[in-house]
Design an enzyme around this catalytic site. Sequence first.
Site, short mmCIF file in Angstrom:
data_model
loop_
_atom_site.label_atom_id
_atom_site.label_comp_id
_atom_site.label_asym_id
_atom_site.label_seq_id
_atom_site.Cartn_x
_atom_site.Cartn_y
_atom_site.Cartn_z
N LYS A 139 0.84 -1.21 0.00
CA LYS A 139 0.00 0.00 0.00
C LYS A 139 0.87 1.26 0.00
CE LYS A 139 -3.74 -2.57 2.15
NZ LYS A 139 -4.51 -2.94 3.34
N GLN A 157 -4.67 -1.61 9.50
CA GLN A 157 -4.54 -2.95 8.93
C GLN A 157 -5.17 -3.97 9.88
OE1 GLN A 157 -3.45 -3.42 5.86
NE2 GLN A 157 -3.64 -5.62 5.92
N ASP A 199 -10.73 2.88 3.98
CA ASP A 199 -10.98 1.44 3.84
C ASP A 199 -12.48 1.13 3.84
OD1 ASP A 199 -9.12 -0.47 3.34
OD2 ASP A 199 -8.53 -0.79 5.42
#
Length: 282
Positions: free
Chosen positions: A52, A96, A119
Amino acid sequence: MKLLDGNKIANQLLDNVKLSITEYKTKFNSSPKLSTILVGNNPASEVYINNKIEACKKVGILSHNIRLSNKISQQELIEIILNLNQDPTITGILIQLPLPKHIPNHKILEQIDPLKDVDGLSPLSMGKLCYKISALNVCTPLGIIRLLKYYNLENLAGKNVTIVGSSIIVGKPLAIMLMDLQATVTICNIFTKDLKNKIKDADILISAIGKRNIIDSSWLKPNVVAIDVGINRDEIGKIHGDLDFDTAKNIASFITPVPGGIGPMTIAILMENTLTAAKLQR
Ligand code: GUN
């Protein structure tokens, strides 16, 4: 068999994001900045986070990676997020997953400023997804939908879609997106009885279990569209999906490779979301 070439489509998306980032920088004299948070040292998570950060560099998004011990308390982690929410230079926040077991995901995700939730995993973003009003959608499911659209496979009315895996990152939000495309969705998990017949019925199969060869190619319906979200490393570090690509490709009409299918699409959508989030804050 036709390949659903995630690498190719993701690169096109990244090129577009890069162009838009250049325009953004000229217009606002600043860059979007993604803050990534990695708790603990799960090796797979380290790889995902590094990918990422690399993608950010590629498109011109600034990033910084906060690494935290897996002993951190829920309250300490919340404090870090609240600080990032307040920081106007940070335009996106990504935590994450998985988090350590003592910290419930939703307790952390619900703290993220909705405008910075790149996200799309916060309870608010998920709720908005149900109402089709979410500006920032979960990256992997949206990556799958975009790949289907690119190959003109998004006409799902009357089609049976079987999803294997019901996680918050893939299966659940994906089911909602597919329902909104009028698909008939069946969601399975590792306990599903007669998985074989649920798969035999599928015009589109999406496997997101993370277990190599969980799907036997002999179960596939001829000409199925097979989407493999699994990322499984073998003893020598080679990556495999949940399907056996070499046998499945002879039965499927379309199939994603692993690697090079959904993985790069997820990251490209994250970059798009990070740009969208920055614009939303203007
Ligand atoms: N862990 C595995 N995939 C993902 C993802 O797409 N987003 C986050 N935040 N965590 C993950």
